[in-house]
Design a protein around this motif. Structure first.
Motif, short mmCIF file in Angstrom:
data_model
loop_
_atom_site.label_atom_id
_atom_site.label_comp_id
_atom_site.label_asym_id
_atom_site.label_seq_id
_atom_site.Cartn_x
_atom_site.Cartn_y
_atom_site.Cartn_z
N GLY A 196 -9.32 12.01 3.83
CA GLY A 196 -9.33 11.99 2.18
C GLY A 196 -7.89 11.66 1.87
N ILE A 197 -6.98 11.96 2.61
CA ILE A 197 -5.57 11.81 2.25
C ILE A 197 -5.54 10.13 1.88
CG2 ILE A 197 -4.56 11.05 4.62
CD1 ILE A 197 -2.18 12.81 3.76
N GLY A 198 -6.31 9.37 2.54
CA GLY A 198 -6.38 7.97 2.33
C GLY A 198 -6.44 7.60 0.69
N VAL A 199 -7.21 8.52 0.01
CA VAL A 199 -7.46 8.18 -1.50
C VAL A 199 -6.15 8.55 -2.00
CG1 VAL A 199 -8.92 9.07 -3.22
CG2 VAL A 199 -9.91 9.08 -1.18
N ALA A 200 -5.50 9.72 -1.64
CA ALA A 200 -4.33 10.10 -2.36
C ALA A 200 -3.26 8.92 -2.20
CB ALA A 200 -3.95 11.51 -1.92
N ASP A 201 -3.23 8.40 -1.12
CA ASP A 201 -2.07 7.50 -0.84
C ASP A 201 -2.29 6.15 -1.85
OD1 ASP A 201 -1.30 8.36 1.91
OD2 ASP A 201 -2.83 6.87 2.76
N VAL A 202 -3.58 5.85 -2.47
CA VAL A 202 -3.55 4.99 -3.52
C VAL A 202 -3.50 5.52 -4.80
CG1 VAL A 202 -5.09 2.99 -4.09
CG2 VAL A 202 -5.00 3.66 -1.80
N LEU A 203 -4.05 6.45 -5.13
CA LEU A 203 -4.03 7.13 -6.59
C LEU A 203 -2.75 7.75 -6.94
CD1 LEU A 203 -7.09 9.33 -6.49
CD2 LEU A 203 -7.02 7.13 -7.10
N LEU A 204 -1.98 7.81 -5.96
CA LEU A 204 -0.34 8.52 -6.47
C LEU A 204 0.53 7.56 -6.26
CD1 LEU A 204 -2.32 11.08 -6.50
CD2 LEU A 204 -0.41 12.38 -5.56
N SER A 205 1.69 7.50 -7.02
CA SER A 205 2.58 6.68 -6.79
C SER A 205 3.52 7.29 -6.07
CB SER A 205 3.29 6.06 -8.14
OG SER A 205 3.88 7.23 -8.85
N LYS A 206 4.86 6.62 -5.59
CA LYS A 206 5.88 7.15 -5.11
C LYS A 206 6.55 7.82 -6.22
CE LYS A 206 6.87 3.24 -1.98
NZ LYS A 206 7.78 2.00 -1.35
N ARG A 207 7.61 8.99 -5.80
CA ARG A 207 8.17 9.70 -6.76
C ARG A 207 8.83 9.00 -8.21
NH1 ARG A 207 12.36 12.97 -7.97
NH2 ARG A 207 11.95 15.39 -7.86
N ASN A 208 9.19 7.85 -7.70
CA ASN A 208 10.19 7.21 -8.59
C ASN A 208 9.06 6.17 -9.48
OD1 ASN A 208 9.29 5.00 -6.96
ND2 ASN A 208 11.54 4.44 -6.45
N GLY A 209 7.71 6.36 -9.35
CA GLY A 209 6.61 5.61 -10.10
C GLY A 209 6.29 4.28 -9.60
N GLU A 210 7.09 3.85 -8.20
CA GLU A 210 6.50 2.61 -7.65
C GLU A 210 5.35 2.86 -6.90
OE1 GLU A 210 9.53 1.24 -5.15
OE2 GLU A 210 11.05 1.11 -6.45
N VAL A 211 4.49 1.70 -6.97
CA VAL A 211 3.30 1.89 -6.36
C VAL A 211 3.34 1.97 -4.83
CG1 VAL A 211 1.30 0.27 -5.66
CG2 VAL A 211 2.22 0.26 -8.07
N ASN A 212 2.65 2.81 -4.34
CA ASN A 212 2.79 3.55 -2.93
C ASN A 212 1.85 2.35 -2.07
OD1 ASN A 212 3.63 4.93 -0.77
ND2 ASN A 212 1.54 6.30 -0.96
N TYR A 213 0.62 2.30 -2.47
CA TYR A 213 -0.56 1.53 -1.93
C TYR A 213 -1.38 0.85 -3.17
CZ TYR A 213 0.53 2.77 2.91
OH TYR A 213 1.08 3.14 4.18
N ASP A 214 -1.43 -0.17 -3.08
CA ASP A 214 -2.49 -0.90 -4.28
C ASP A 214 -3.98 -0.95 -3.94
OD1 ASP A 214 -3.01 -2.18 -6.48
OD2 ASP A 214 -1.70 -3.86 -6.44
N GLY A 231 -8.40 19.00 11.67
CA GLY A 231 -7.34 17.97 11.58
C GLY A 231 -7.45 17.11 10.57
N ALA A 232 -8.69 17.10 10.02
CA ALA A 232 -9.26 16.37 8.77
C ALA A 232 -8.71 16.52 7.40
CB ALA A 232 -10.84 16.19 8.50
N SER A 233 -8.57 15.78 6.30
CA SER A 233 -8.11 15.99 4.92
C SER A 233 -9.14 15.91 4.04
CB SER A 233 -6.82 15.32 4.70
OG SER A 233 -7.06 14.12 4.85
N SER A 234 -9.41 16.88 2.89
CA SER A 234 -9.97 16.64 1.96
C SER A 234 -9.28 15.82 0.83
CB SER A 234 -10.55 17.85 1.06
OG SER A 234 -9.29 18.53 0.75
N ILE A 235 -9.86 15.21 -0.16
CA ILE A 235 -9.17 14.43 -1.13
C ILE A 235 -8.11 15.33 -1.74
CG2 ILE A 235 -9.31 13.34 -3.36
CD1 ILE A 235 -12.06 12.15 -2.37
N PHE A 236 -8.41 16.60 -2.20
CA PHE A 236 -7.34 17.46 -2.57
C PHE A 236 -6.40 17.79 -1.62
CE2 PHE A 236 -6.06 22.00 -2.69
CZ PHE A 236 -5.43 21.96 -3.68
N ASP A 237 -6.69 18.15 -0.32
CA ASP A 237 -5.59 18.05 0.69
C ASP A 237 -4.55 17.00 0.65
OD1 ASP A 237 -6.76 20.73 1.66
OD2 ASP A 237 -7.77 19.38 3.24
#
Length: 856
Positions: free
Chosen positions: A596-614, A488-494
């Motif tokens: 690890g998905i929490g890291v991806a939440d911040v590093l990646l933007s939304k598809r349109n380039g808007e900030v997902n989480y700062d 049930g966990a996620s690596s940063i890559f996941d």
């Protein structure tokens, strides 16, 4: 549970620090006094604050306790003070002695099964409870209580949500979230039938070389004070509302006192702070924890001015209990009483007289019980001290409702498998990950990354949930785990892959940073491997001083014109100027845990380039600009960090950091060719890796600490104990074909100076099953393996007992090993059946002439 170092004297600890791995240490500036200065270890209670707990004494409870005490024998009282570990006693022992409490250490599970279910945990709790209240043998029906180290979630249980370690939580600056994490942790602990957690750690860390730095929320006592009360409220319930209600557990503030301020950052070492600083810095978390009603406090391994805390009555009794008004119980740490002068693990009247109420004695509990009973009867331990200790123990149990509640299996949430890794808990941990990330560099605003791009994910931590979780995760050291151990966990890559796939981009995973198609951006996840307690002590704060393999990866990607985003996993700030220079963006991710998905939440933007989480995280530890800044804390007189306490960029900041940070180390470590070179001590040293090999693959890396068997049907390895928990490895050969276990560096090293210094290889070995065929100790250089036959030597060793063997290095040279190009400095190899364990492995200069095998 705890790393019971055999460092009862500070001088031994200093020798370990100053002669580590065959090198002598050139001192850097220190604001600590010299260890040779004799300072008083007696505290003056008048200097300390009065503290008023929100949990008041209840006269009805006190009256009940008095009645019980009046009926108890000395033997029954002492049994309440003894805390064994589940691997060292059984149900019948509980029935016979009626222990007041017991614990599971890190890497201990019901039925010794790493994959025990929630029902297995709850069933063991039920059995122990029923045995404790069975008065047929011991004549007493007082319920026992089970304690565990749930320090970042219920971290011993497969499938549980693992929260960021405290260093990451400190960077959130969010005490409300801390309280919620405490609430969630308490509930899942209750699911397993456990009553008591050894958390929170409220150490204020002053020297980041300390192996437990990540257990501290901050170098700032203000944050620690704020967080201590929040976590206690979360675990126990608030004193004025839901105190010790369903879904709560007994909390422990630890380790009293000064564990985060030892000289040279040595675990279990000597704190030389003045009494004023002990109060101003190190005691602040205890003040707020007591105010919130914390029911237990754990004594620390460390000394204050040379006196071990387990034996310091002025602090444990005069200050903590009398002056600060703490009316709960003081529990010792893992055999910590044995380090008090005049004591050993099986006998320590001094610790009890000093104020320790429960003796954590995992293995030698029977001897401790018998010796303590005798000491009470002889008057060495006053009866009044025993009565006070048992009164405190019973008070905590009654406040926790253990006398009134159902048995563990019948309590609220008991055995509820659905709460294991529950969605709401994972969401909470994911939020904590997002808020703990600290952005240190973001040149040309390379972050956030648009998920529609082609992204390379590289580095040793990219797809390793165990590495991103750190120590105290399933096993004590946090090693020996695979991603499959985190359902049930996620690596940063996941996490990155999930978001990129959803956006229609492309993601490629390659730990070495190789790729089929040139990526638009590379995310490189790297950092420290898991460790716990003293195993994590380091001599200097330069990252990968002897082998800059991660820096090489960053530079190789940068040289190809690929923007590089570094995600740094660590349990402390480290000197990484070179790695920061080689990165376009640099994120301190600490040890984020299972989400690890929490890291991806911040590093990646939304598809349109808007900030997902700062980014919200701000440093709660100062970040060094020099490897000499091993003591770097807010408020220092000469405070010159690279990134100051409280620093952290957001996506609104457009700040470019010059790529010219100083990369020249200031602290010099000169070889002392007369000092031993440690190759293995609880885990591989000297940047060595541990490997298994046979005809299928000669280089299968294994974790540094394994609580379950790993390997193949030909050769497997597991941890075993010599002096302390998990400090040795047992190898079992099936005899199907030639197989080997060995230590190796990633790149060959020139070790010829030691060959010229008449050095011998020394190994602590235990023969559990004699080899049925040739059994060699070997080395490897320049592609050549060469070994020396050990069978004759092994035949003369005592079976099932630890022995020391030694081999002159010149014997390996005669066998063809080139020490100018050495890849593996140690290994065992055989084609037969065998079972052999090894512990400490070292090179001992000027000892070859007396070696067991010296080729003369």
């Amino acid at each position: 549970m705890k790393y019971a170092y055999l460092k009862s004297k500070m001088s031994l600890a200093l020798i370990a620090a100053l002669s580590l791995n065959g090198c002598s240490h050139i001192e850097v500036e220190s604001d600590q006094e010299s260890n040779n200065v004799k300072l008083s270890s007696i505290a003056d209670p008048d200097n300390w604050p009065h503290v008023v707990s929100k949990v008041k004494k209840n006269e009805k409870i006190e009256s009940k306790i008095t009645k019980i005490l009046n009926k108890m024998t000395i033997e029954q009282k002492v049994a309440q003070m003894i805390q064994p570990e589940i691997r060292a006693f059984d149900i019948e022992d509980m029935r016979k002695y009626g222990f007041g409490s017991y614990l599971n250490g890190g890497g201990a599970f019901p039925n010794n099964d790493k994959y025990a279910s929630m029902q297995d945990w709850a069933h063991l709790a039920e059995e122990m409870y029923q045995a404790s209240i069975d008065d047929n043998l011991d004549g007493i029906d007082i319920p026992t209580m089970w304690g565990t180290d749930a320090v970042h979630g219920h971290n011993n249980v497969i499938g549980a949500t693992i929260y960021p370690h405290n260093i990451g939580l400190g960077a959130m600056h969010n005490p409300d979230l801390i309280e919620k994490i405490g609430e969630a942790t308490a509930k899942i602990v209750q699911v397993t039938g456990i009553d008591w957690v050894f958390a929170p750690t409220v150490a204020v860390v002053r020297d980041d070389r300390w192996g437990r730095t990540y257990e501290g929320y901050s170098e700032d006592p203000k944050i620690v004070k704020q967080y201590a009360s929040a976590m206690v409220d979360g675990l126990q319930g608030k004193a004025d509302s839901n105190f010790m209600a369903d879904g709560t557990v007994i909390a422990t503030a630890k380790h009293f006192l000064g564990d985060g301020g030892t000289y040279l950052g040595i675990d279990q070492g000597n704190n030389l702070s003045s009494e004023e600083d002990l109060i101003r810095i190190h005691a602040q978390g205890y003040i707020s924890a007591i105010e919130s009603g914390v029911q237990t406090i754990m004594a620390s391994f460390n000394s204050w001015h040379g006196e071990k805390m387990h034996g310091n009555s002025s602090l444990l009794t005069d200050v903590l209990k009398d002056r600060m008004g703490f009316d709960g119980l003081v529990v010792g740490d893992w055999d910590g009483h044995g380090q008090v002068d005049g004591c050993n693990n099986a006998s320590c009247a001094q610790a009890i007289n000093a104020g320790v109420d429960i003796i954590m004695v995992p293995n030698e509990w029977k001897e401790m019980y018998e010796n303590t009973v005798a000491q009470v009867k002889s008057g060495v331990i006053p009866t009044a001290r025993i009565d006070d200790a048992v009164r405190r123990i019973l008070r905590v149990k009654m406040r926790a409702g253990l006398f009134d509640s159902e048995s563990p299996i019948k309590r609220a949430y008991a055995g509820e498998q659905t709460l294991l890794g529950a969605k709401q808990h994972r969401a909470l941990a994911r939020q904590a990950v997002r808020e703990s990330l600290v952005l240190l560099k973001n040149n040309q605003q390379v972050l956030p990354i648009n998920p529609t791009q082609h992204i390379l994910v590289a580095g040793s931590g990219a797809d390793d949930i165990g590495k991103q979780s750190g120590g105290w995760t399933i096993s004590w050291q946090g090693t020996g785990n695979q991603n499959s151990d985190f359902p049930g966990a996620s690596s940063i890559f996941d996490g990155i892959k999930q978001k990129v796939d959803a956006a229609g981009g492309h993601v490629e995973l390659n730990q070495a940073g190789e790729f089929e198609q040139k990526p638009d951006v590379a995310v490189v996840v790297f950092g420290e491997n898991p460790y716990a307690e003293g195993v994590g002590d380091i001599k200097g704060i330069e990252y990968q001083r002897d082998n800059k393999r991660d820096l090489q990866l960053l530079n190789r990607l940068k040289a190809q014109g690929i923007p590089v985003v570094s995600v740094f996993l660590s349990g402390r700030p480290l000197w990484v100027n070179a790695e920061i220079n080689a990165s376009d963006a640099f994120v301190a991710a600490w040890l984020p845990g299972s989400e690890g998905i929490g890291v991806a939440d911040v590093l990646l933007s939304k598809r349109n380039g808007e900030v997902n989480y700062d980014f919200k995280g701000k440093l709660s530890y100062s970040w060094p600009k020099s490897d000499a800044q091993v003591l770097l804390n807010i408020g220092d007189e000469n405070y010159e960090p690279l990134f100051a306490y409280g620093y952290g960029l957001t996506y609104q900041d457009n700040i470019n950091l010059a790529n010219n940070l100083n990369e020249i180390a200031e602290v010099k470590f000169e070889k002392d060719l007369d000092a031993p070179v440690t190759l293995f001590d609880s885990q591989p040293q000297q940047d060595l890796g541990l490997y298994l090999g046979d005809q299928a693959s000669w280089a299968v890396p294994v974790a540094t600490s394994i609580v379950t068997t790993q390997g193949s049907n030909n050769l497997h390895l597991k941890t075993t104990d010599k002096n302390v928990q998990e400090d040795a490895r047992q190898l079992s050969w099936a005899g199907n074909s030639v197989a080997t276990s060995y230590l190796a560096w990633s790149e060959p090293r020139d070790m010829s100076e030691y060959l010229q210094n008449n050095t011998a290889l020394k190994v602590n070995i235990r023969v559990d099953q004699l080899p049925t065929n040739s059994f060699k100790i070997n080395m490897q250089s320049n592609g050549k393996k060469a070994g020396l036959e050990l069978n004759n030597l092994l035949q003369n060793l005592s079976k099932h007992k630890w022995n020391t063997i030694s081999v002159a290095l010149k014997c390996f040279e005669q066998a063809g090993i080139q020490f100018t190009d050495l890849r593996s400095p140690f290994g065992f190899i055989t084609s037969g059946k065998a079972k052999v364990s090894f512990a400490e492995i070292s090179w001992q200069p000027r000892s070859a002439d007396n070696a067991d095998i010296n080729c003369r």
